[in-house]
Structures are given as C-alpha cells and as structure tokens.
Design an enzyme around this catalytic site. Structure first.
Site, PDB file in Angstrom:
ATOM      1  N   THR A  33       0.841  -1.214   0.000  1.00 36.67           N
ATOM      2  CA  THR A  33       0.000   0.000   0.000  1.00 36.67           C
ATOM      3  C   THR A  33       0.872   1.259   0.000  1.00 36.67           C
ATOM      4  O   THR A  33       0.512   2.267  -0.598  1.00 36.67           O
ATOM      5  CB  THR A  33      -0.969   0.048   1.210  1.00 36.67           C
ATOM      6  OG1 THR A  33      -0.213  -0.102   2.402  1.00 36.67           O
ATOM      7  CG2 THR A  33      -2.038  -1.027   1.128  1.00 36.67           C
ATOM      8  N   VAL A 110       0.665  -9.889  -6.312  1.00 36.43           N
ATOM      9  CA  VAL A 110       0.845 -10.197  -7.733  1.00 36.43           C
ATOM     10  C   VAL A 110       1.578  -9.047  -8.424  1.00 36.43           C
ATOM     11  O   VAL A 110       1.558  -8.940  -9.641  1.00 36.43           O
ATOM     12  CB  VAL A 110      -0.544 -10.444  -8.390  1.00 36.43           C
ATOM     13  CG1 VAL A 110      -1.164 -11.726  -7.871  1.00 36.43           C
ATOM     14  CG2 VAL A 110      -1.505  -9.271  -8.159  1.00 36.43           C
ATOM     15  N   HIS A 128      -0.431 -16.319  -5.660  1.00 33.68           N
ATOM     16  CA  HIS A 128      -1.566 -15.892  -6.473  1.00 33.68           C
ATOM     17  C   HIS A 128      -1.142 -15.410  -7.856  1.00 33.68           C
ATOM     18  O   HIS A 128      -1.861 -14.637  -8.496  1.00 33.68           O
ATOM     19  CB  HIS A 128      -2.373 -14.815  -5.737  1.00 33.68           C
ATOM     20  CG  HIS A 128      -2.994 -15.331  -4.476  1.00 33.68           C
ATOM     21  ND1 HIS A 128      -3.455 -14.526  -3.460  1.00 33.68           N
ATOM     22  CD2 HIS A 128      -3.230 -16.602  -4.064  1.00 33.68           C
ATOM     23  CE1 HIS A 128      -3.949 -15.276  -2.483  1.00 33.68           C
ATOM     24  NE2 HIS A 128      -3.814 -16.536  -2.822  1.00 33.68           N
ATOM     25  N   CYS A 136      -1.133 -16.348 -22.821  1.00 37.43           N
ATOM     26  CA  CYS A 136      -2.121 -16.894 -23.751  1.00 37.43           C
ATOM     27  C   CYS A 136      -2.659 -18.211 -23.195  1.00 37.43           C
ATOM     28  O   CYS A 136      -1.889 -19.105 -22.843  1.00 37.43           O
ATOM     29  CB  CYS A 136      -1.490 -17.122 -25.122  1.00 37.43           C
ATOM     30  SG  CYS A 136      -2.626 -17.980 -26.237  1.00 37.43           S
ATOM     31  N   CYS A 164      -1.259 -17.161 -31.893  1.00 34.70           N
ATOM     32  CA  CYS A 164      -2.333 -18.114 -32.196  1.00 34.70           C
ATOM     33  C   CYS A 164      -3.723 -17.489 -32.095  1.00 34.70           C
ATOM     34  O   CYS A 164      -4.722 -18.181 -32.289  1.00 34.70           O
ATOM     35  CB  CYS A 164      -2.230 -19.330 -31.276  1.00 34.70           C
ATOM     36  SG  CYS A 164      -2.678 -18.961 -29.575  1.00 34.70           S
ATOM     37  N   ASN A 227       1.299  -5.544  11.089  1.00 39.07           N
ATOM     38  CA  ASN A 227       0.116  -5.235  10.281  1.00 39.07           C
ATOM     39  C   ASN A 227      -0.628  -4.052  10.901  1.00 39.07           C
ATOM     40  O   ASN A 227      -0.619  -3.875  12.115  1.00 39.07           O
ATOM     41  CB  ASN A 227      -0.821  -6.458  10.248  1.00 39.07           C
ATOM     42  CG  ASN A 227      -1.725  -6.449   9.038  1.00 39.07           C
ATOM     43  OD1 ASN A 227      -1.254  -6.537   7.907  1.00 39.07           O
ATOM     44  ND2 ASN A 227      -3.032  -6.324   9.246  1.00 39.07           N
TER      45      ASN A 227
END
Ligand code: NAD
Length: 263
Positions: A33, A110, A128, A136, A164, A227
């Site tokens: 963040t 990610v 993740h 693809c 493709c 946290n």
C-alpha cells in the site's frame, strides 16, 4: 502505540532475526500500500469500489464484454500495477537475503515488487500468480503487462495472442482458479522448515495462503505479525506489531545490522 512499547518490540524482533537463519517473510497486499497499490480489505481497499464477483475465471472466460471491462480496469484504474516501485518494507526484506537469512518470500501479492527490490526470483513464491505479465490460454506465450496497457490505450478493447489468436489473461490467479501447485508445495515445504515467520501486511483471511504462517508455527517457528489492521492470528503470534510495514521493518533491519556489527 506508545513509542517505548514499539522500541521494545523492535528490539525483540531484531534479536529473533539475529538468532535465526531460515526466515520466511509471508506478505500480503498491505506491504504494497505504501507503494500506492490499494489492498483489498483495508479502508479504501479494492473491494470498497469493485465487486469481487466480477473477478471470477468463469466470467472472464465466458463473456467477451467482461474481458473488455477487465482489460480497461487492469490497465487504466487503481487496479493497475505497472509502474509501481518497491517501498522501504520491500527493501528491508531484501536486506535479509544479503545477510544470508532469507529462506523465502511467500507472497499473496501479484505486483512483482519483492523481485524489483532485489530479492532473488528463485526464492519468491507468488501464491496468487503474477500481474506483471499476461499469458495466452491456448499456447502459453507471455506478454509484459506494459505492452497490454499500450494496446488498450491504442483502442484495442481485448488484446489477443499474436501467435495463435488465443485469449490472453493476466497471469494472476482469479477467483475460481487453482493456485499454482508447484509454488504452493514449495511454499508449504519452506514454511514447515523455517525457524522464523514474519507476516507483513496481510489480514490472513484468504485461504489456502493463510495456512503458511500456521504451518510455520506448528513446526516450531516463531511468528511475528506486522500489520495495521487486525489479523486472524493476532492471539497466537509471538510478537504482534501494530504499524506500517514501510516504517517498522527498516527500523528492525537497522537494529539487526547494529547487533551483527554490519553496515
Ligand atoms: P488484505 O487486503 O486482506 O489485507 C491487507 C492487510 O494489510 C490489512 O489488514 C491492512 O490493515 C494491512 N495494511 C494495509 N497497509 C499496511 C501497511 N502499510 N503496513 C502494514 N499493514 C498494512 O490483503 P491480503 O491479506 O494480501 O489478501 C487479499 C488478497 O489481495 C490476496 O489474494 C492478494 O492476491 C490480493 N491483492 C494483492 C495486491 C498486490 O499484489 N499488491 C493488492 C491487492 C490485493
């Protein structure tokens, strides 16, 4: 938190790091963040603006209009991750590798920021997936997300594979998809054999990812949680620091360096 209490906790965490040599850092959206990427469940988090139901693999595959909406959101809104830079928390974790203490970064993120901060690719386990590329679904060719953003900005509503013509999908795990099995298994193995697990910026509500710190603890490792908001394991953590990852973690690393006589 009273400064003195925080100082004491930083001291205790630094001592644990000095005494450990197989450290796992388990990270979630909160560690990024401070790099400008919103988390899911914090105030202003992504789920306060978007409906998680729109992000299932089933909807993505079955409906061209949904894919079009995804590409627009993923390249032009606050879901966009291209261009973000690591913050002091990412760099502090990278310092642990330089000290020879980092056994792995197991991340729900990610955004690729751990690698960008200098952690070796082979010890970053992205449970993740990875939003820095699209893949693809037919032939597996990968494309940088920046390139996808350029195509969308040039007016291509749904980029397809140059080789493709297959459907391209961001290489992150969507709701309804399996986690990458090899990454999951190696993450489990490392969490069961680490000696210290440091959780940074995760509410620990997303499973199976949130099992990682549980495996670590059950195998005898100490658990530290840093946290801002509450987490599912607050009650059982050995040390629970309420604070921002980008502020607390560099202070911890500075103390570790002092204790180890390093610059
Ligand atoms: P989450 O949104 O459930 O929890 C994030 C936690 O971080 C919250 O408890 C919040 O209080 C805390 N937090 C926010 N800023 C912080 C800071 N500066 N320092 C310390 N704590 C801070 O996120 P999660 O646990 O990672 O799980 C949700 C899912 O979010 C994961 O599946 C992940 O894939 C996805 N996600 C990833 C990104 C990313 O890659 N950067 C961004 C959003 C969501």
């Amino acid at each position: 938190m009273i400064d003195k209490e925080l100082d004491q906790q930083i001291e205790e965490v630094a001592d644990l790091i000095v005494a450990s040599d197989r450290i796992i850092s388990f990270t979630g959206a909160g560690v990024s963040t401070e790099s400008g990427i919103p988390d899911f469940r914090g105030p202003g988090g992504i789920w306060t603006k978007y409906d998680p139901d729109d992000f299932t693999i089933q909807k993505f595959l079955s409906d061209k209009a949904v894919r079009k909406k995804h590409w627009e959101l993923l390249t032009n809104s606050d879901l966009k991750m291209t261009g973000a830079e690591p913050n002091p928390a990412h760099y502090a974790i990278a310092e642990l590798e330089k000290m020879g203490k980092l056994y792995g970064v197991i991340t729900q993120n990610v955004d690729g920021l751990h690698q960008k901060a200098g952690v070796s690719e082979n010890i970053v386990f992205q449970l993740h997936g990875d939003m820095s590329h699209a893949k693809c679904l037919r032939c597996g060719t990968r494309y940088p997300m920046e390139e996808m953003a350029e195509r969308v900005n040039q007016g291509i509503e749904e980029p397809t594979c140059d080789h493709c013509g297959g459907i391209l999908k961001p290489d992150a795990v969507f709701f309804g998809e399996q986690l990458p099995l090899d990454v999951l298994m190696e993450s489990e193995r490392r969490s069961r054999t680490c000696d210290l697990c440091i959780v940074l910026g995760s509410s620990l509500v997303v499973f199976p990812a949130a099992k990682i710190p549980i495996y670590a603890m059950r195998s005898g490792a100490k658990l530290i949680i840093i946290n801002v908001g509450p987490t599912e394991l607050d009650e059982v953590a050995h040390i629970r620091i309420q604070g921002k990852a980008g502020e607390v973690t560099p202070r911890i690393i500075a103390r570790v360096k002092e204790k180890m006589g390093r610059k």
